[in-house]
Write an enzyme that holds these catalytic residues in place. Structure first.
Site, PDB file in Angstrom:
ATOM      1  N   PRO A   1      -1.569  54.493  36.492  1.00 48.07           N
ATOM      2  CA  PRO A   1      -2.317  55.752  36.559  1.00 48.07           C
ATOM      3  C   PRO A   1      -3.588  55.712  35.713  1.00 48.07           C
ATOM      4  O   PRO A   1      -3.648  55.062  34.677  1.00 48.07           O
ATOM      5  CB  PRO A   1      -1.320  56.770  36.007  1.00 48.07           C
ATOM      6  CG  PRO A   1      -0.392  55.978  35.148  1.00 48.07           C
ATOM      7  CD  PRO A   1      -0.309  54.618  35.773  1.00 48.07           C
ATOM      8  N   HIS A   2      -4.595  56.418  36.202  1.00 50.09           N
ATOM      9  CA  HIS A   2      -5.866  56.513  35.485  1.00 50.09           C
ATOM     10  C   HIS A   2      -6.613  57.741  35.990  1.00 50.09           C
ATOM     11  O   HIS A   2      -6.250  58.309  37.016  1.00 50.09           O
ATOM     12  CB  HIS A   2      -6.711  55.245  35.665  1.00 50.09           C
ATOM     13  CG  HIS A   2      -6.868  54.828  37.090  1.00 50.09           C
ATOM     14  ND1 HIS A   2      -5.875  54.140  37.770  1.00 50.09           N
ATOM     15  CD2 HIS A   2      -7.862  55.028  37.973  1.00 50.09           C
ATOM     16  CE1 HIS A   2      -6.280  53.914  39.016  1.00 50.09           C
ATOM     17  NE2 HIS A   2      -7.473  54.456  39.167  1.00 50.09           N
ATOM     18  N   ALA A   3      -7.637  58.125  35.282  1.00 50.94           N
ATOM     19  CA  ALA A   3      -8.471  59.260  35.665  1.00 50.94           C
ATOM     20  C   ALA A   3      -9.927  58.807  35.654  1.00 50.94           C
ATOM     21  O   ALA A   3     -10.243  57.717  35.182  1.00 50.94           O
ATOM     22  CB  ALA A   3      -8.254  60.428  34.708  1.00 50.94           C
TER      23      ALA A   3
END
Length: 151
Positions: free
Chosen positions: A64-66
């Protein structure tokens, strides 16, 4: 600038579901100053729209990342989960991924996550290396093993 830090290697992380896990890990990055206050919500929204689970051989993972706008400094949080947490498979297949290892990225370069994903693929495609990484119980050793991959 190092992306990997011993204090961002977590073992036996527990969470009831993906949202709880993402919030918990994102808050670790926020509390340590790697991401902005907006990061926890941004990571939940991005994961819902663009799943990051990978059914890799040996140990299923999630990355996950933004968006870079939510990062303060580039870093990678590594979390070995006590019990698998279900993510959806990357690529929009809708398949469940029982992730046991999570690599949460704080990327401060908009193109950075694509480059990082490419570097990580070398370990994700090697079942032996991935299982070895999962079974490693020392944060320093985890950082050393991953440093060879992201260099």
């Amino acid at each position: 600038m190092a992306l990997l830090h011993e204090d961002l290697v977590l073992f036996d992380v527990e969470a009831a579901d993906r949202e709880e896990l993402l919030t918990k890990l994102a808050n670790v990055l926020r509390e340590k100053g790697y991401v902005k206050d907006s990061y926890p919500q941004a990571i939940l929204e991005r994961e819902a729209a663009y799943p990051t689970g990978l059914n890799t051989k040996g140990v299923a993972i999630a990355m996950p990342h933004a968006a870079a706008a939510h990062a303060v400094e580039a870093a990678i949080l590594v979390a070995r989960l006590k019990h698998p947490v279900t993510f959806k498979e990357m690529g929009g297949t809708g398949k469940d991924v029982p992730a046991r290892l999570v690599f949460m990225l704080s990327i401060d370069d908009p193109e950075g996550h694509v480059i990082m994903l490419g570097k990580f693929m070398s370990i994700f495609c090697d079942e032996g290396k991935l299982v070895d990484l999962y079974e490693t119980n020392d944060p320093k050793a985890v950082v050393e093993k991953l440093s060879k991959v992201v260099a």
